[in-house]
Design a protein around this motif. Structure first.
Motif: not given
Length: 529
Positions: A250-253, A440-444, A446-448
């Motif tokens: 996430x830091x790179x993104x 699943x909220x936080x995982x989704x 971040x990954x979306x």
């Protein structure tokens, strides 16, 4: 052909079990004990009889006993009384027949001939009687190749909580909604023993990439191993990446938000970067590889900036004195300590500088005038400041540190992590599938960010409330259309002449599914005409 070491499915009526073929290994299924050696060399789908603890291939048709008599008008079972004296054969005689090696079909024939009430039953009752006796005395199994549908049924029967009560129809909807096909690049976060990863790999057929993000040190593979995919296929197609390293992605993104949400959910642990935070961090939160790193070794943590790394020492605890902290602190090329800057980083030089720094630390540890009270002559010298891959390569060359095999596995693990990191940071993944035991909220969320436009997202949960929260979060975030929350529902029917009706026993629910399609938040500006 079935070979030694393959996983097979043994099916007998409604009983389905998963086993691994191993020579001279006795298995037990429905009170039948036998070895699977007889199945080796035969094609999948072959039917075998169990005799004297061995599998014998069935060459002809099975002995069949038809139900006698038709369902005549006015004929029913009202005159039958279950008092236990209808069968003329005693248990001793039946056991003697089994001990003499009489086939199960022949035993069923003897039971029918010695039953006083069999001919008085209706045709339907006769068929039920025959099915019951065959299930008890006929040891006949079909050896099948594991597939996604069969494995779903196996895990639902044996341990539904291990796969989050995921049924085959729910899994099929997830694969369809995300358009899994050959040459797809898929992100999978699951807690289903590798069942979803195996289903995706089965559809890819060796063409594409699956990046599995896992909560544990290593992803569970019980269901994935049952597919018996070739090692070359899994090495090239299947990559794993720990969720605890999601902060580096996430830091790179430049994704909005921090990793505190994941840490609060127990999914992602945030690594402290400040000097004071590093000194107060525990070894558990900052551990890189629990299976290969000694508790007395310094653990270098790779930072997000190329050419930099953070040194985290297991001896740095909140109770350390200033002397202890200074003994475990290494200066960089400019003479600054890692705690002087905003992040505890150490610039890596060439191999000569690292070697000189290692010799300097060894001299300081061996000095009798060292300020550290922990220096009693028994402490091991600190390892040079280098990345995990370089340390593993050095151990392999020196022949120490647990052997070259472990170092090679660690090096391969880090290579896969680097490939997965590079692939995710491009932000052009084709699908996101989430079925986790955590919220699943936080995982989704971040990954979306790593999913490309016009690509599908599917989130499964056995409960409705977590998906409602995820639905609200995604709708507020934007960038996703066709957002639907549905409940998967399935009803099985018995289809027989004059007896077609829903089955009496069936699963109550197949869980809940949240699906959507990712789009660009900011559409491209249209140039004025």
């Amino acid at each position: 052909m079935i070979a030694n070491g393959d996983h097979v499915i043994l099916k007998k009526d409604d009983c389905i079990r998963l086993f691994q073929v191993q020579s001279k290994r006795t298995i037990v299924i429905e009170k039948f004990k036998f070895m699977l050696d007889g199945a080796i060399g035969h094609p999948y789908g072959t039917t075998f009889d169990v005799k004297d603890g061995r599998l014998l291939k069935v060459c002809g048709r099975a002995p069949h006993v038809d139900a006698e008599g038709a369902a005549e008008p006015g004929r029913d079972n009202r005159g039958l009384n279950d008092v236990g004296d209808a069968q003329k054969l005693s248990h001793v005689e039946i056991d003697r027949l089994r001990a003499d090696g009489v086939a199960g079909g022949d035993i069923v024939t003897h039971l029918v001939q010695n039953s006083a009430t069999f001919r008085e039953k209706t045709q339907f009752s006769q068929q039920k009687y025959l099915r019951k006796k065959r299930a008890k005395y006929v040891a006949r199994f079909a050896v099948l190749r594991p597939s996604t549908r069969i494995l779903c049924q196996v895990f639902l029967d044996r341990g539904p909580q291990k796969v989050l009560n995921l049924r085959a129809d729910s899994l099929a909807q997830m694969l369809t909604q995300t358009n899994i096909r050959a040459h797809s690049k898929v992100i999978v976060v699951e807690s289903c023993q590798g069942l979803i990863v195996g289903a995706v790999l089965e559809r890819l057929g060796g063409h594409g990439i699956v990046v599995q993000l896992h909560h544990e040190d290593t992803p569970p593979r019980q269901a994935l191993d049952a597919y018996d995919f070739p090692k070359e296929m899994t090495d090239n197609v299947h990559l794993s990446f720990p969720l605890t390293r999601l902060a580096s992605l996430t830091k790179h993104k430049n994704v909005a938000g921090s990793v505190d949400d994941l840490a609060a959910e127990g999914i992602c642990k945030q690594v402290p970067t400040g000097g004071a935070a590093t000194a107060a961090a525990t070894e558990e939160d900052l551990q890189v590889d629990t299976t290969a790193t000694s508790a007395k070794e310094n653990i270098p943590e790779v930072s997000d900036t190329p050419g930099e790394t953070r040194r985290i020492t297991s001896g740095d605890t909140p109770g350390d004195t200033p002397g202890e902290t200074s003994r475990n602190t290494t200066k960089d090329a400019s003479g600054n300590t890692p705690g002087d800057g905003p992040e505890s980083t150490l610039h890596l030089g060439n191999a000569q500088e690292a070697s000189e720094g290692d010799e300097q630390r060894q001299t300081n540890d061996a000095s009798p005038n060292c300020a550290s009270p922990m220096n009693d002559g028994s402490a091991e010298p600190a390892v040079a400041a280098e990345t995990e891959t370089a340390r593993g390569t050095k151990r392999a060359l020196d022949g120490g540190g647990g052997g070259g095999g472990r170092a090679q596995r660690r090096a391969a693990k880090h290579r896969d992590m680097d490939r997965a990191r590079s692939l995710l940071q491009r932000g052009s993944m084709d699908a996101l599938i989430v079925a986790t035991k955590f919220h699943p909220t936080n995982v989704v969320a971040k990954l979306i960010e790593f999913v490309g436009a016009s690509r599908g997202v599917a989130v499964f949960s056995p409960y409705q409330e977590p998906l409602v929260d995820c639905f609200t979060r995604l709708r507020e975030r934007g960038g996703i259309v066709n957002l639907n929350l549905t409940e998967t529902w399935l009803r099985k029917y018995q289809v027989m002449p004059d007896r077609t009706h829903p089955e009496m026993n069936m699963s109550g629910t197949g869980g809940y599914l949240l699906t959507g399609i990712v789009v660009d938040k900011e559409p491209a500006a249209v140039s004025p005409s």
